[in-house]
Design a protein around this motif. Structure first.
Motif, short mmCIF file in Angstrom:
data_model
loop_
_atom_site.label_atom_id
_atom_site.label_comp_id
_atom_site.label_asym_id
_atom_site.label_seq_id
_atom_site.Cartn_x
_atom_site.Cartn_y
_atom_site.Cartn_z
N ALA A 89 0.83 -1.20 0.00
CA ALA A 89 0.00 0.00 0.00
C ALA A 89 0.87 1.26 0.00
N LEU A 93 0.99 4.03 -2.90
CA LEU A 93 0.75 5.43 -2.58
C LEU A 93 1.81 6.32 -3.20
N TRP A 98 -4.12 4.49 -6.76
CA TRP A 98 -5.05 4.58 -5.65
C TRP A 98 -5.84 3.29 -5.42
N TRP A 99 -6.13 2.56 -6.49
CA TRP A 99 -6.85 1.30 -6.31
C TRP A 99 -5.99 0.30 -5.53
N TRP A 100 -4.71 0.27 -5.83
CA TRP A 100 -3.81 -0.64 -5.10
C TRP A 100 -3.58 -0.18 -3.67
N VAL A 101 -3.63 1.13 -3.46
CA VAL A 101 -3.53 1.64 -2.08
C VAL A 101 -4.73 1.15 -1.28
N ALA A 102 -5.92 1.25 -1.88
CA ALA A 102 -7.13 0.80 -1.18
C ALA A 102 -7.08 -0.71 -0.93
N ALA A 103 -6.66 -1.48 -1.94
CA ALA A 103 -6.59 -2.93 -1.77
C ALA A 103 -5.57 -3.32 -0.70
N ALA A 105 -4.46 -1.44 1.82
CA ALA A 105 -4.94 -0.99 3.13
C ALA A 105 -6.05 -1.91 3.64
N PHE A 106 -6.95 -2.31 2.74
CA PHE A 106 -8.02 -3.22 3.14
C PHE A 106 -7.45 -4.56 3.62
#
Length: 131
Positions: A89, A93, A98-103, A105-106
């Motif tokens: 993440a 960043l 951003w999609w990979w940051v969200a994935a 972080a999730f």
């Protein structure tokens, strides 16, 4: 005949049926298990016993056994995966994905929650079993 067994009277009936079969059967005749079983069944039935198969399910236990705690290796692997998700993440960043940051972080949140549960379970198990 043997001494009567007062705690299990059906054994006396079986013993007497076998003794009768032994005394009344021709020793030169071949041994047939089905004939002996029929003789014992007939004697039990005449004595008032009724043989039926059990169709009921065994009772459910009243308490659930305590499962063993997660191993140290399982906890270490969960921590490794959590750190990998956080690293991914962070790299995403920096790159602006951003999609990979969200994935990432999730995944880090889910695995972090799993680590907390495993640590709590281990602590509860050790404090309960090793005072």
């Amino acid at each position: 005949m043997t001494d009567p067994t007062t705690d299990r009277p059906h054994l006396d009936v079986i013993a007497s049926a076998l003794e009768d079969w032994w005394l009344l059967t021709d020793p030169a005749r071949p041994f047939d298990i089905n004939v002996v079983a029929q003789a014992v069944d007939a004697r039990l039935t005449r004595s008032g016993y009724q043989i039926t198969p059990t169709t009921r399910t065994p009772p459910m236990p009243t308490h659930r056994p305590t499962p063993p705690p997660p191993s140290r290796a399982a906890l270490a692997f969960a921590l490794f995966l959590t750190l990998s998700c956080l690293t991914g993440a962070t790299i995403a960043l920096i790159r602006g994905d951003w999609w990979w940051v969200a994935a990432g972080a999730f995944g880090a949140v889910l695995l972090g929650h799993e680590c907390i549960d495993e640590i709590t379970t281990r602590r509860a198990y050790t404090s309960r079993n090793h005072p």
